[in-house]
Design an enzyme around this catalytic site. Structure first.
Site, short mmCIF file in Angstrom:
data_model
loop_
_atom_site.label_atom_id
_atom_site.label_comp_id
_atom_site.label_asym_id
_atom_site.label_seq_id
_atom_site.Cartn_x
_atom_site.Cartn_y
_atom_site.Cartn_z
CE1 TYR A 1 15.11 -0.87 10.33
CE2 TYR A 1 13.60 -2.54 11.14
CZ TYR A 1 13.87 -1.49 10.29
OH TYR A 1 12.91 -1.05 9.42
CG HIS B 1 10.10 -2.18 4.67
ND1 HIS B 1 10.74 -1.79 3.52
CD2 HIS B 1 9.37 -3.28 4.35
CE1 HIS B 1 10.41 -2.63 2.54
NE2 HIS B 1 9.59 -3.53 3.01
NE ARG C 1 11.88 2.54 6.26
CZ ARG C 1 12.57 1.52 6.78
NH1 ARG C 1 13.21 0.67 6.02
NH2 ARG C 1 12.62 1.35 8.09
C1 LIG Z 1 12.74 -10.55 -4.65
C2 LIG Z 1 12.28 -10.10 -3.31
N1 LIG Z 1 13.03 -10.40 -2.21
C3 LIG Z 1 12.63 -9.97 -0.98
C4 LIG Z 1 11.48 -9.25 -0.84
C5 LIG Z 1 11.05 -8.71 0.54
N2 LIG Z 1 11.34 -7.27 0.53
C6 LIG Z 1 10.38 -6.37 0.27
S1 LIG Z 1 10.96 -4.81 0.26
C7 LIG Z 1 12.51 -5.31 0.65
C8 LIG Z 1 13.63 -4.32 0.83
C9 LIG Z 1 13.76 -3.40 -0.33
O1 LIG Z 1 14.71 -2.41 -0.03
P1 LIG Z 1 15.04 -1.29 -1.04
O2 LIG Z 1 15.29 -1.85 -2.40
O3 LIG Z 1 16.11 -0.48 -0.46
O4 LIG Z 1 13.68 -0.45 -1.17
P2 LIG Z 1 12.93 0.35 0.01
O5 LIG Z 1 12.01 -0.64 0.64
O6 LIG Z 1 13.94 0.88 0.95
O7 LIG Z 1 12.17 1.42 -0.70
C10 LIG Z 1 12.57 -6.69 0.78
C11 LIG Z 1 13.78 -7.46 1.10
C12 LIG Z 1 10.71 -8.97 -1.99
N3 LIG Z 1 9.59 -8.25 -1.96
N4 LIG Z 1 11.15 -9.39 -3.21
#
Ligand SMILES: Cc1ncc(C[n+]2csc(CCOP(=O)(O)OP(=O)(O)O)c2C)c(N)n1
Ligand SMILES: [Mg+2]
Length: 373
Positions: free
Chosen positions: A277, A268, A264
């Site tokens: 971080y 985020h 990425r």
């Molecule tokens: C069930 C849930 N828990 C927490 C969140 C907050 N949240 C949004 S994106 C994210 C991280 C996702 O990481 P990843 O699966 O690696 O996908 P990326 O964002 O890196 O594409 C979190 C914790 C959420 N949207 N849904």
């Protein structure tokens, strides 16, 4: 009982790289794709990148709300999604903007979505078989994985030859939904391709705090399906792996998981500050592995004229600008209709929601009368 070695299928995890960051090409793995298709793929990756850059500017200027940039992940998502037929099902997370565009989601609909509106022209009254099989963005992490497993099972139940492809991140592999979805799809041998974009971060949580496994692909093995890892910044590698998985699913061979190892490059979401971080050196290391630069070099080595690729950049920027203009025009006409927030939530809204809607309608008409008085 003597110690024995169990002969378990899929137990070795393969890693595929067709075109590495230094431009080395594995001729044996190179897919035989027509130049026209390769250029189309490059254009789609470029469009994803330019659209991202434009959305970031719009967000910083307060013209849209927050969004999740995809820069750096163009190859992993485009290599995979480009294998699907339009009649297959696309089940994204929230970071697949480039793949959404490829699947025919109008660009202005995405801009409107980030602006807090729903494009009223979208979806609507078309009969089932004419509707694009694109599921809306899923923000709850991993929730789309079980939707994909369910769609896959329904395809199998109806004896159709369609395939489902779902996308999710490294962080999603820690969710129960991931394990439930893969298990269900494997038990029912549903035609689902699970594409994990391992971009090394789940907001501020690094991969090494997400899992103790050496790869994410190996998690598929526990469910009895093939799991393969690819260089996710190599569009040819993600294409090759997806082609094999989609063909297998379509011919009744059941689900597969592909781990695309990517990065990425940006924040985020626009609400995040990654400098808090992660180190700039890490980002700089990945910059050298940019999927667009690598693929462009492959195309020019194949004889595609530089001028042609340059003109694509101009064309793509114009396409983005035209969509921004259309979306902003629509946003103006949609302003001042807060009642629309109740639309498209439930097919049959529960009584409390109906009541809230009526109360808001009364409130709005009162305000309107007062304004005109
Ligand atoms: C069930 C849930 N828990 C927490 C969140 C907050 N949240 C949004 S994106 C994210 C991280 C996702 O990481 P990843 O699966 O690696 O996908 P990326 O964002 O890196 O594409 C979190 C914790 C959420 N949207 N849904
Ligand atoms: Mg991630």
């Amino acid at each position: 009982m003597p110690k024995t070695v169990l002969d378990i299928p899929f137990c070795k995890v393969e890693h595929i790289s067709v075109l590495d960051e230094k431009g080395n090409l594995d001729k044996e793995l190179e897919p035989d794709l027509p130049e026209e298709f390769l250029v189309k793929l490059y254009r789609a990756m470029l469009l994803g990148r330019r659209f991202d850059e434009r959305l970031l500017n719009l967000q910083r200027q307060g013209r849209i709300g927050t969004f999740a940039p995809l820069t750096g992940q163009e190859a992993s998502q485009m290599g995979a999604v480009s294998v699907l037929k339009p009649t297959d099902w696309f089940v994204p997370s929230f970071r697949e903007g480039a793949a959404e565009l490829w699947r025919g989601v109008p660009m202005e609909a995405i801009i409107l979505h980030h602006g807090g509106f729903r494009d009223p022209g979208e979806g609507s009254s078309k009969p089932d078989e004419e509707r694009a099989r694109n599921i809306p963005v899923a923000v709850p992490v991993g929730s789309q994985i079980i939707h994909a497993a369910g769609i896959g099972w329904s395809i199998k139940y109806r004896k159709k030859e369609d395939v489902v492809m779902t996308f999710f991140g490294d962080g999603a592999t820690s969710e129960g939904d991931f394990h439930e979805g893969l298990n269900f799809a494997a038990v029912y041998q549903a035609p689902v391709v699970f594409v994990c974009q391992n971009n090394h971060w789940a907001i501020s949580v690094p991969l090494e705090k997400q899992t103790h496994s050496k790869t994410l692909a190996q998690k598929a093995i526990a469910y009895g399906m093939p799991g393969i890892q690819v260089d996710g910044n190599d569009v040819l590698a993600s294409y090759v792996a997806a082609k094999e998985a989609v063909d297998r699913a379509r011919s009744g061979g059941g689900p597969s998981m592909i781990e695309c190892v990517t990065y990425r490059m940006m924040m985020h979401t626009t609400a995040d500050d990654p400098t808090r971080y992660r180190k700039q050196e890490e980002v700089d290391r990945w910059k050298k592995r940019d999927p667009l630069i690598r693929f462009r070099k492959y195309l020019t080595d194949k004889g595609v004229a530089n001028d042609k690729l340059e003109s694509l950049d101009v064309e793509v920027k114009e396409q983005v600008q035209a969509a921004v203009d259309r979306a902003e025009e629509k946003m103006k006409s949609l302003q001042g209709e807060p009642i629309r927030m109740f639309d498209h939530i439930f097919a049959e809204p529960p009584p409390t929601l109906k009541q809230h809607k009526e109360e808001l309608a009364q409130e709005l008409s009162r305000t309107k009368e007062e304004t005109h008085a």
